[in-house]
Structure formats: C-alpha cells, structure tokens
Design a protein around this motif. Structure first.
Motif, PDB file in Angstrom:
ATOM      1  N   VAL A   1     -23.662  20.896  -5.417  1.00  0.00           N
ATOM      2  CA  VAL A   1     -23.383  19.461  -5.448  1.00  0.00           C
ATOM      3  C   VAL A   1     -22.410  19.097  -4.326  1.00  0.00           C
ATOM      4  O   VAL A   1     -21.349  19.723  -4.192  1.00  0.00           O
ATOM      5  CB  VAL A   1     -22.771  19.038  -6.800  1.00  0.00           C
ATOM      6  CG1 VAL A   1     -22.548  17.533  -6.832  1.00  0.00           C
ATOM      7  CG2 VAL A   1     -23.661  19.484  -7.953  1.00  0.00           C
ATOM      8  N   PHE A   2     -22.776  18.096  -3.532  1.00  0.00           N
ATOM      9  CA  PHE A   2     -21.893  17.569  -2.494  1.00  0.00           C
ATOM     10  C   PHE A   2     -21.355  16.219  -2.955  1.00  0.00           C
ATOM     11  O   PHE A   2     -22.117  15.272  -3.167  1.00  0.00           O
ATOM     12  CB  PHE A   2     -22.646  17.415  -1.174  1.00  0.00           C
ATOM     13  CG  PHE A   2     -23.030  18.724  -0.540  1.00  0.00           C
ATOM     14  CD1 PHE A   2     -22.114  19.423   0.233  1.00  0.00           C
ATOM     15  CD2 PHE A   2     -24.295  19.257  -0.722  1.00  0.00           C
ATOM     16  CE1 PHE A   2     -22.457  20.643   0.811  1.00  0.00           C
ATOM     17  CE2 PHE A   2     -24.654  20.465  -0.147  1.00  0.00           C
ATOM     18  CZ  PHE A   2     -23.727  21.160   0.621  1.00  0.00           C
ATOM     19  N   ILE A   3     -20.022  16.146  -3.104  1.00  0.00           N
ATOM     20  CA  ILE A   3     -19.378  14.909  -3.558  1.00  0.00           C
ATOM     21  C   ILE A   3     -18.671  14.263  -2.381  1.00  0.00           C
ATOM     22  O   ILE A   3     -17.753  14.854  -1.799  1.00  0.00           O
ATOM     23  CB  ILE A   3     -18.371  15.196  -4.690  1.00  0.00           C
ATOM     24  CG1 ILE A   3     -19.089  15.808  -5.898  1.00  0.00           C
ATOM     25  CG2 ILE A   3     -17.642  13.920  -5.091  1.00  0.00           C
ATOM     26  CD1 ILE A   3     -18.149  16.212  -7.021  1.00  0.00           C
ATOM     27  N   GLY A   4     -19.095  13.077  -2.012  1.00  0.00           N
ATOM     28  CA  GLY A   4     -18.462  12.372  -0.902  1.00  0.00           C
ATOM     29  C   GLY A   4     -19.474  11.602  -0.076  1.00  0.00           C
ATOM     30  O   GLY A   4     -20.682  11.850  -0.138  1.00  0.00           O
ATOM     31  N   ALA A   5     -18.965  10.660   0.693  1.00  0.00           N
ATOM     32  CA  ALA A   5     -19.811   9.899   1.612  1.00  0.00           C
ATOM     33  C   ALA A   5     -20.242  10.816   2.755  1.00  0.00           C
ATOM     34  O   ALA A   5     -19.904  12.005   2.783  1.00  0.00           O
ATOM     35  CB  ALA A   5     -19.047   8.689   2.137  1.00  0.00           C
ATOM     36  N   TRP A   6     -20.978  10.270   3.718  1.00  0.00           N
ATOM     37  CA  TRP A   6     -21.460  11.111   4.805  1.00  0.00           C
ATOM     38  C   TRP A   6     -21.617  10.317   6.092  1.00  0.00           C
ATOM     39  O   TRP A   6     -21.742   9.094   6.103  1.00  0.00           O
ATOM     40  CB  TRP A   6     -22.800  11.744   4.437  1.00  0.00           C
ATOM     41  CG  TRP A   6     -23.846  10.758   3.964  1.00  0.00           C
ATOM     42  CD1 TRP A   6     -24.517   9.826   4.692  1.00  0.00           C
ATOM     43  CD2 TRP A   6     -24.317  10.625   2.613  1.00  0.00           C
ATOM     44  NE1 TRP A   6     -25.399   9.126   3.902  1.00  0.00           N
ATOM     45  CE2 TRP A   6     -25.293   9.593   2.612  1.00  0.00           C
ATOM     46  CE3 TRP A   6     -24.026  11.289   1.420  1.00  0.00           C
ATOM     47  CZ2 TRP A   6     -25.971   9.208   1.460  1.00  0.00           C
ATOM     48  CZ3 TRP A   6     -24.689  10.899   0.277  1.00  0.00           C
ATOM     49  CH2 TRP A   6     -25.650   9.870   0.300  1.00  0.00           C
ATOM     50  N   ASP A   7     -21.577  11.082   7.199  1.00  0.00           N
ATOM     51  CA  ASP A   7     -21.981  10.554   8.497  1.00  0.00           C
ATOM     52  C   ASP A   7     -23.501  10.616   8.537  1.00  0.00           C
ATOM     53  O   ASP A   7     -24.093  11.677   8.284  1.00  0.00           O
ATOM     54  CB  ASP A   7     -21.392  11.385   9.631  1.00  0.00           C
ATOM     55  CG  ASP A   7     -19.884  11.209   9.762  1.00  0.00           C
ATOM     56  OD1 ASP A   7     -19.325  10.356   9.049  1.00  0.00           O
ATOM     57  OD2 ASP A   7     -19.279  11.939  10.573  1.00  0.00           O
ATOM     58  N   ASP A   8     -24.135   9.498   8.859  1.00  0.00           N
ATOM     59  CA  ASP A   8     -25.596   9.421   8.764  1.00  0.00           C
ATOM     60  C   ASP A   8     -26.308  10.477   9.604  1.00  0.00           C
ATOM     61  O   ASP A   8     -27.278  11.095   9.149  1.00  0.00           O
ATOM     62  CB  ASP A   8     -26.074   8.024   9.182  1.00  0.00           C
ATOM     63  CG  ASP A   8     -25.694   6.958   8.162  1.00  0.00           C
ATOM     64  OD1 ASP A   8     -25.472   7.318   6.988  1.00  0.00           O
ATOM     65  OD2 ASP A   8     -25.613   5.773   8.535  1.00  0.00           O
ATOM     66  N   ASP A   9     -25.832  10.710  10.835  1.00  0.00           N
ATOM     67  CA  ASP A   9     -26.495  11.673  11.718  1.00  0.00           C
ATOM     68  C   ASP A   9     -26.443  13.084  11.133  1.00  0.00           C
ATOM     69  O   ASP A   9     -27.435  13.826  11.174  1.00  0.00           O
ATOM     70  CB  ASP A   9     -25.846  11.661  13.109  1.00  0.00           C
ATOM     71  CG  ASP A   9     -26.120  10.377  13.874  1.00  0.00           C
ATOM     72  OD1 ASP A   9     -27.015   9.615  13.442  1.00  0.00           O
ATOM     73  OD2 ASP A   9     -25.442  10.128  14.881  1.00  0.00           O
ATOM     74  N   TYR A  10     -25.293  13.450  10.578  1.00  0.00           N
ATOM     75  CA  TYR A  10     -25.161  14.802  10.028  1.00  0.00           C
ATOM     76  C   TYR A  10     -25.939  14.942   8.725  1.00  0.00           C
ATOM     77  O   TYR A  10     -26.540  15.996   8.472  1.00  0.00           O
ATOM     78  CB  TYR A  10     -23.679  15.132   9.810  1.00  0.00           C
ATOM     79  CG  TYR A  10     -23.436  16.601   9.521  1.00  0.00           C
ATOM     80  CD1 TYR A  10     -23.637  17.566  10.501  1.00  0.00           C
ATOM     81  CD2 TYR A  10     -22.989  17.021   8.269  1.00  0.00           C
ATOM     82  CE1 TYR A  10     -23.428  18.913  10.241  1.00  0.00           C
ATOM     83  CE2 TYR A  10     -22.774  18.366   7.998  1.00  0.00           C
ATOM     84  CZ  TYR A  10     -22.999  19.304   8.989  1.00  0.00           C
ATOM     85  OH  TYR A  10     -22.793  20.643   8.722  1.00  0.00           O
ATOM     86  N   LYS A  11     -25.960  13.893   7.927  1.00  0.00           N
ATOM     87  CA  LYS A  11     -26.741  13.921   6.685  1.00  0.00           C
ATOM     88  C   LYS A  11     -28.228  14.109   7.004  1.00  0.00           C
ATOM     89  O   LYS A  11     -28.946  14.846   6.305  1.00  0.00           O
ATOM     90  CB  LYS A  11     -26.535  12.620   5.914  1.00  0.00           C
ATOM     91  CG  LYS A  11     -27.379  12.463   4.632  1.00  0.00           C
ATOM     92  CD  LYS A  11     -26.987  13.454   3.566  1.00  0.00           C
ATOM     93  CE  LYS A  11     -27.388  13.002   2.157  1.00  0.00           C
ATOM     94  NZ  LYS A  11     -28.772  12.606   1.991  1.00  0.00           N
ATOM     95  N   THR A  12     -28.702  13.482   8.071  1.00  0.00           N
ATOM     96  CA  THR A  12     -30.099  13.631   8.484  1.00  0.00           C
ATOM     97  C   THR A  12     -30.408  15.081   8.846  1.00  0.00           C
ATOM     98  O   THR A  12     -31.466  15.624   8.498  1.00  0.00           O
ATOM     99  CB  THR A  12     -30.390  12.715   9.688  1.00  0.00           C
ATOM    100  OG1 THR A  12     -30.188  11.348   9.308  1.00  0.00           O
ATOM    101  CG2 THR A  12     -31.829  12.883  10.168  1.00  0.00           C
ATOM    102  N   ILE A  13     -29.462  15.742   9.540  1.00  0.00           N
ATOM    103  CA  ILE A  13     -29.644  17.147   9.910  1.00  0.00           C
ATOM    104  C   ILE A  13     -29.711  18.020   8.654  1.00  0.00           C
ATOM    105  O   ILE A  13     -30.581  18.897   8.532  1.00  0.00           O
ATOM    106  CB  ILE A  13     -28.484  17.605  10.819  1.00  0.00           C
ATOM    107  CG1 ILE A  13     -28.568  16.894  12.178  1.00  0.00           C
ATOM    108  CG2 ILE A  13     -28.501  19.127  11.004  1.00  0.00           C
ATOM    109  CD1 ILE A  13     -27.354  17.128  13.069  1.00  0.00           C
ATOM    110  N   CYS A  14     -28.828  17.756   7.710  1.00  0.00           N
ATOM    111  CA  CYS A  14     -28.823  18.546   6.464  1.00  0.00           C
ATOM    112  C   CYS A  14     -30.102  18.311   5.660  1.00  0.00           C
ATOM    113  O   CYS A  14     -30.707  19.263   5.150  1.00  0.00           O
ATOM    114  CB  CYS A  14     -27.595  18.174   5.627  1.00  0.00           C
ATOM    115  SG  CYS A  14     -26.015  18.703   6.358  1.00  0.00           S
ATOM    116  N   ASP A  15     -30.512  17.053   5.549  1.00  0.00           N
ATOM    117  CA  ASP A  15     -31.732  16.735   4.814  1.00  0.00           C
ATOM    118  C   ASP A  15     -32.945  17.418   5.434  1.00  0.00           C
ATOM    119  O   ASP A  15     -33.824  17.931   4.720  1.00  0.00           O
ATOM    120  CB  ASP A  15     -31.956  15.219   4.792  1.00  0.00           C
ATOM    121  CG  ASP A  15     -31.007  14.497   3.862  1.00  0.00           C
ATOM    122  OD1 ASP A  15     -30.425  15.151   2.974  1.00  0.00           O
ATOM    123  OD2 ASP A  15     -30.827  13.272   4.015  1.00  0.00           O
ATOM    124  N   ALA A  16     -33.006  17.418   6.769  1.00  0.00           N
ATOM    125  CA  ALA A  16     -34.142  18.034   7.463  1.00  0.00           C
ATOM    126  C   ALA A  16     -34.175  19.538   7.196  1.00  0.00           C
ATOM    127  O   ALA A  16     -35.254  20.116   6.976  1.00  0.00           O
ATOM    128  CB  ALA A  16     -34.049  17.756   8.960  1.00  0.00           C
TER     129      ALA A  16
END
Length: 412
Positions: A230-245
């Motif tokens: 579980v990741f708790i916290g907001a995110w930087d959109d660009d980095y979240k996209t990398i993690c999701d991919a």
C-alpha cells in the motif's frame, strides 16, 4: 517577551521542513515568545489548513504574493519575466522589513537555504538572522553551493539538520560554527487500528526522489503473493505514470495507491511493516513517525536515514539500489513479524523520552535565549535598492519603459 519571525518555504505541510519547524514555533509560543510566520501565497488547497493550524496555535501568519519565492536558480522554474520576478523579490523584502518594524522583531529565521529575502531584510533592519538548513547540496539543491559565500557573510547563525548534513556543511562555511537541530514531528505514538493481515506500507509522496519504484520491484520478487503493498500519499503525475506502467507491464497484483490522506497514520494497522526507499533524505521524519508508533521499519541507507538511525538505532537498513537485498529483507520480516513487532513496541516508551522538542532544538533555543550581539552587515548600505513597497500597477509601466529603452538601444 522576544518576537521571532520565520520565513517559511512553502506555506503547506507537505514537506519535512515545514512540519518540523511548525513544532518549534508552537513550542516557542508556549514559552511566551511572539511568533510571526511569513509564507508565500499558494494555490494549493492545503494552505487553508496550514494557516488555520498556525493561528490555532498562536502563530501569526502573513501570506505574501510571489512569482518565485526561492532563489532564481532553485527548483521551481522561472515564472513570469525577469523584471516581474525582481519586482516581487524586492516587494517581499520590503514587506518583511515592514513586518520587522511593526512587530518589533528580535530575530529572523529563514527555514530553508533556498531563500534570501529574510537575510536581506534582517540586515537592512539591523536585526539578527538565523538560517535553518534542511537540504543537502546535491542534485536539485547543488545550486546553493554557489551561494555559500553570501550566506556566510550575511547571516548570524547557521543551524543544519544533525548528522551527515551538519558535518558536511561545517566544512563549507568558513565564518560560522554550524550548529545542529533534529527535525521534530508531533506524533508521539497512537493506538493503531487492529489489522488482520500483515501489509507492506510506504508513507509519503510518490516521487522519483522517494524512489518507490525500487520497492515495487522488490515486491515483485516476493514469494508471499497474498501480501498487499500500500502506498499512502499524493504523487507526482510523471512518476506515478512510470510506476503504473511497470506494474501493468509486469502484471503485478496486490498493489494499492490511496492518494493523499489528511491523517495517513490512521490508515496504518497493527500488522503493518513500513518501508522507506528514498534516494535522499535530510533526516527522515516518516521513519521517526513509524518507530514512534511501534511499527517495524525497513529503510534505505541514504545519509538522512542513517543520521536518524544513528540517534535511535531502530529498524533494518538495506543498501540503496540493491533490490534483491531489499526483497530478502522484506521476506524475512514477513516470516518473523511477531518477534519484530514485540521489539518495536518495547522501544516506543524509550524513544518518546529521548525525542522531545527541547532536545531536538536545544542549540536553537540556547542561542535564542542568549544576549549575544552581532555586527551590522555591509549590505545595509544598499537598502534603497534592495526592497520596494511600490504598487504592482507600477510594475507594468516600469517593464514597458525598460523594454522600450532596450529596443531603442538595440536600434542604435
């Protein structure tokens, strides 16, 4: 009664510098100091909460408009034109000078190395100035190595986060003995909600610097397929996209992102393990919050984490970048969770006694209480050039005039 003025970096509680020094400000109010806090205007929704919490605790807040609140070369880009940014810099200095006079300020603190307006205003008004430095001069903050001489010549005291940062900066400043402080978080342990299954939890904003992709890759190697991450916290959109991919491409199951939570530690259960994979921290407040809540922790060996570990000697450390080592450490922690939990809970009371506001900010408090006098700064001779209280309407006229003169000069 002394009056102290803090110049704050963001006017929000989404960073360790603001959180830790908010607790110092609250303590000073309780010790009968008058505390003024100046911060930049922010469009972020959490600024309202920031102002309310400050005022609820007796801290007077003033919010100033600004295009660029930090040094020109600091992170954050260069909004507006150079003339506009210069106007706002000078306007901020003028406003701070006015606040120093109207509140009869005794000492000005700048709560980040990333700003200069407070030190200039203090010099112009002949009051002491103290820098609180939270940032290692590396990566996005390497730029401030070029500002060392300015800081050295114009501030009166320099305080840096205890441990590796304080040691490093002590070698760079020639005119000052760099003193230390320990960032303090107000969490002193709370009753965690009962958990049914052991989970792996990362608390903090999802960013490249926080390096959560490393945890995702380590999680991928586990032989416990039913354990949730579980990741708790907001995110930087660009980095979240990398993690999701990465999660999608590798068909990884069991990962959940909660987004920003107002009280993240209330989402932690008694069965959780916290894991912090940051590439760089100055100290690591989330690590401290986790161990104060009796949560078993695993964390990377960046200099800030190690500085905190040197104080508390709690948790398991892995070599940053060693994904296999991290995965094996997680695997062993899951197998030995009950024993790790017992040890974590046994340490809480001792940690609470060790970690107090008075001990964390001891050198700052001692310096504030002293009657030391400081020499005037030569920068005061440029007072009329360094600040302004002109209305913004004058800015557009001034900029147009400057542009006309530049065009005339270029035409010959």
């Amino acid at each position: 009664m002394k009056t102290v003025l803090f110049i704050s970096p963001t006017g929000t509680f989404d960073n360790g510098a603001e959180i830790s020094i908010f607790n110092l400000m609250c303590y000073l109010v309780r010790q009968n100091y008058q505390v003024i806090n100046i911060a930049p205007n922010s469009d972020q929704a959490q600024q309202g909460d920031y102002i309310q919490r400050c005022e609820k605790n007796g801290i007077k807040v003033e919010i100033y408009p600004a295009l660029k609140w930090w040094w020109e070369s600091a992170p954050g880009g260069l909004p507006g034109s150079e003339v506009e940014r210069a106007f706002y810099y000078r306007d901020t200095i003028g406003r701070i000078r006015a606040a120093i006079r109207s509140y009869h300020v005794d000492v000005v603190f700048t709560n980040t190395v990333n700003m200069f307006q407070g030190v200039v205003a203090a010099a112009c008004e002949a009051v002491p100035h103290y820098y609180l430095i939270h940032e290692f001069p590396e990566n996005e903050f390497a730029y401030y190595l070029d500002k060392i001489d300015f800081i050295d010549e114009n501030t009166d005291e320099i305080f840096a986060v205890t441990g590796a940062l304080c040691t490093e900066l002590s070698e760079k400043f020639k005119s000052h003995q760099v003193k230390s402080f320990t960032p303090f978080t107000e969490i002193q342990g709370s009753e965690l909600i009962p958990g049914e299954e052991t989970r792996l939890v990362s608390v903090g904003r999802l960013t490249k610097r926080k390096n959560q992709l490393e945890l995702i890759k380590a999680y991928q190697k586990l032989s416990h397929p039913d354990v949730e991450l579980v990741f708790i916290g907001a995110w930087d959109d660009d980095y979240k996209t990398i993690c999701d991919a990465y999660i999608k491409d590798n068909q990884i199951k069991g990962i959940r992102f909660t987004g920003q939570l107002e009280k993240p530690w209330e989402a932690i259960t008694s069965q959780d393990i916290c894991i912090f994979t940051s590439q760089m921290e100055t100290f690591g407040l989330v690590y401290v919050e986790a161990i104060l809540n009796g949560i078993p922790v695993i964390f990377s060996n960046n200099p800030g984490h190690l500085s905190a570990y040197d104080l508390f000697k709690v948790g398991q450390v892995y070599q940053l970048g060693e994904i296999t080592e991290l995965s094996q450490m997680i695997q062993e922690s899951l197998s030995n969770f009950k024993a790790l939990k017992v040890v974590a809970l046994e340490q809480v009371e001792c940690l609470q006694k060790q970690y107090t506001v008075e001990k964390s900010y001891e050198q700052i408090l001692e310096t504030l209480a002293s009657q030391k006098t400081y020499p005037p700064k030569s920068i005061r001779h440029l007072v009329n050039l360094l600040s302004t209280n002109e209305p913004k309407s004058k800015l557009s006229r001034l900029e147009s005039k400057i542009r006309r003169k530049i065009r005339q000069f270029l035409k010959g």
